[in-house]
Write a protein that holds these residues in place. Sequence first.
Motif, PDB file in Angstrom:
ATOM      1  N   ILE A 132       0.851  -1.188   0.000  1.00 29.89           N
ATOM      2  CA  ILE A 132       0.000   0.000   0.000  1.00 29.89           C
ATOM      3  C   ILE A 132       0.884   1.234   0.000  1.00 29.89           C
ATOM      4  N   PHE A 133       0.305   2.370  -0.417  1.00 37.86           N
ATOM      5  CA  PHE A 133       1.078   3.610  -0.441  1.00 37.86           C
ATOM      6  C   PHE A 133       1.124   4.219   0.948  1.00 37.86           C
ATOM      7  N   GLY A 134       2.316   4.606   1.348  1.00 35.93           N
ATOM      8  CA  GLY A 134       2.483   5.281   2.623  1.00 35.93           C
ATOM      9  C   GLY A 134       3.720   6.147   2.616  1.00 35.93           C
ATOM     10  N   ALA A 135       3.768   7.032   3.588  1.00 38.06           N
ATOM     11  CA  ALA A 135       4.919   7.919   3.745  1.00 38.06           C
ATOM     12  C   ALA A 135       5.215   8.055   5.225  1.00 38.06           C
ATOM     13  N   THR A 136       6.474   7.974   5.556  1.00 39.12           N
ATOM     14  CA  THR A 136       6.914   8.230   6.925  1.00 39.12           C
ATOM     15  C   THR A 136       7.829   9.437   6.874  1.00 39.12           C
ATOM     16  N   THR A 137       7.445  10.462   7.608  1.00 37.44           N
ATOM     17  CA  THR A 137       8.204  11.706   7.619  1.00 37.44           C
ATOM     18  C   THR A 137       8.881  11.870   8.971  1.00 37.44           C
ATOM     19  N   SER A 138      10.169  12.139   8.932  1.00 36.16           N
ATOM     20  CA  SER A 138      10.916  12.456  10.144  1.00 36.16           C
ATOM     21  C   SER A 138      11.324  13.920  10.051  1.00 36.16           C
ATOM     22  N   VAL A 139      11.123  14.635  11.149  1.00 34.74           N
ATOM     23  CA  VAL A 139      11.467  16.056  11.177  1.00 34.74           C
ATOM     24  C   VAL A 139      12.415  16.302  12.341  1.00 34.74           C
ATOM     25  N   PHE A 140      13.405  17.123  12.083  1.00 33.60           N
ATOM     26  CA  PHE A 140      14.395  17.525  13.066  1.00 33.60           C
ATOM     27  C   PHE A 140      14.149  18.977  13.404  1.00 33.60           C
ATOM     28  N   GLY A 141      14.201  19.290  14.676  1.00 34.29           N
ATOM     29  CA  GLY A 141      13.999  20.661  15.095  1.00 34.29           C
ATOM     30  C   GLY A 141      14.872  20.996  16.284  1.00 34.29           C
ATOM     31  N   VAL A 142      14.783  22.249  16.713  1.00 33.05           N
ATOM     32  CA  VAL A 142      15.535  22.705  17.876  1.00 33.05           C
ATOM     33  C   VAL A 142      14.604  23.529  18.766  1.00 33.05           C
ATOM     34  N   ALA A 143      14.915  23.508  20.057  1.00 32.31           N
ATOM     35  CA  ALA A 143      14.178  24.319  21.021  1.00 32.31           C
ATOM     36  C   ALA A 143      15.139  24.775  22.101  1.00 32.31           C
ATOM     37  N   LEU A 144      15.028  26.026  22.482  1.00 37.15           N
ATOM     38  CA  LEU A 144      15.843  26.522  23.584  1.00 37.15           C
ATOM     39  C   LEU A 144      15.338  25.952  24.904  1.00 37.15           C
ATOM     40  N   GLU A 145      14.016  25.884  25.054  1.00 40.18           N
ATOM     41  CA  GLU A 145      13.405  25.312  26.257  1.00 40.18           C
ATOM     42  C   GLU A 145      12.230  24.440  25.818  1.00 40.18           C
ATOM     43  N   PRO A 146      12.500  23.168  25.488  1.00 39.65           N
ATOM     44  CA  PRO A 146      11.425  22.310  24.992  1.00 39.65           C
ATOM     45  C   PRO A 146      10.357  22.033  26.052  1.00 39.65           C
ATOM     46  N   LEU A 147       9.132  21.889  25.593  1.00 43.20           N
ATOM     47  CA  LEU A 147       8.007  21.541  26.448  1.00 43.20           C
ATOM     48  C   LEU A 147       7.680  20.068  26.254  1.00 43.20           C
ATOM     49  N   SER A 148       7.159  19.443  27.294  1.00 48.55           N
ATOM     50  CA  SER A 148       6.734  18.049  27.178  1.00 48.55           C
ATOM     51  C   SER A 148       5.249  17.946  27.561  1.00 48.55           C
ATOM     52  N   ARG A 149       4.651  16.811  27.277  1.00 50.30           N
ATOM     53  CA  ARG A 149       3.251  16.600  27.649  1.00 50.30           C
ATOM     54  C   ARG A 149       3.076  16.605  29.162  1.00 50.30           C
ATOM     55  N   ALA A 150       4.120  16.249  29.880  1.00 49.87           N
ATOM     56  CA  ALA A 150       4.027  16.188  31.340  1.00 49.87           C
ATOM     57  C   ALA A 150       3.655  17.537  31.935  1.00 49.87           C
ATOM     58  N   GLY A 151       4.039  18.610  31.278  1.00 48.99           N
ATOM     59  CA  GLY A 151       3.732  19.947  31.792  1.00 48.99           C
ATOM     60  C   GLY A 151       2.499  20.557  31.154  1.00 48.99           C
ATOM     61  N   ALA A 152       1.763  19.810  30.356  1.00 51.21           N
ATOM     62  CA  ALA A 152       0.602  20.351  29.647  1.00 51.21           C
ATOM     63  C   ALA A 152      -0.538  20.681  30.609  1.00 51.21           C
ATOM     64  N   LYS A 153      -1.241  21.763  30.311  1.00 55.11           N
ATOM     65  CA  LYS A 153      -2.385  22.184  31.107  1.00 55.11           C
ATOM     66  C   LYS A 153      -3.504  22.564  30.163  1.00 55.11           C
ATOM     67  N   PRO A 154      -4.759  22.443  30.599  1.00 52.82           N
ATOM     68  CA  PRO A 154      -5.880  22.830  29.729  1.00 52.82           C
ATOM     69  C   PRO A 154      -5.846  24.315  29.404  1.00 52.82           C
TER      70      PRO A 154
END
Length: 154
Positions: A132-154
């Motif tokens: 089947i047709f598919g695509a897997t995309t990998s992206v590289f980025g940078v962050a000075l102060e990355p956020l994680s889901r652990a700190g997520a708030k509504p």
Amino acid sequence: MSRSAKLAWDEGEFGLIERVRGIFPNADLTDDCANIELPKNGTILLTTDAALRGVHFPKPGKYMKDGGFRAIAGAVSDINASAGSPVAALLALEIPPDLLLSEFDDFIAGVATFSERFEIPLVGGNITRSKIFGATTSVFGVALEPLSRAGAKP
């Protein structure tokens, strides 16, 4: 399928790579590994996202450009959600024997639209045969102060 419709694999792996190179002329697609200069400060962010025809975008060929746009947008959104800025992308394509060349071109055009609009260069990837047709995309980025889901708030 019309007998006059050309299949993507009629071009061969290197022919398909040349078609991608035609849309991304500044991408160095000669090596299996991309070299990317990163800023000295910050954290490297890496993500990968899969997009399958019939699962993440509809099967009919008229949606291939949308599928290409979605394929890179999904991975970039992961970088953005971590408070990062995308630097570059890799694209691995899984191509079935019955994929039309026009569908391949439309998909790559969708990737290119996103890439150009948000200035995220495609720096490499892979092409392989699949059922089947598919695509897997990998992206590289940078962050000075990355956020994680652990700190997520509504």
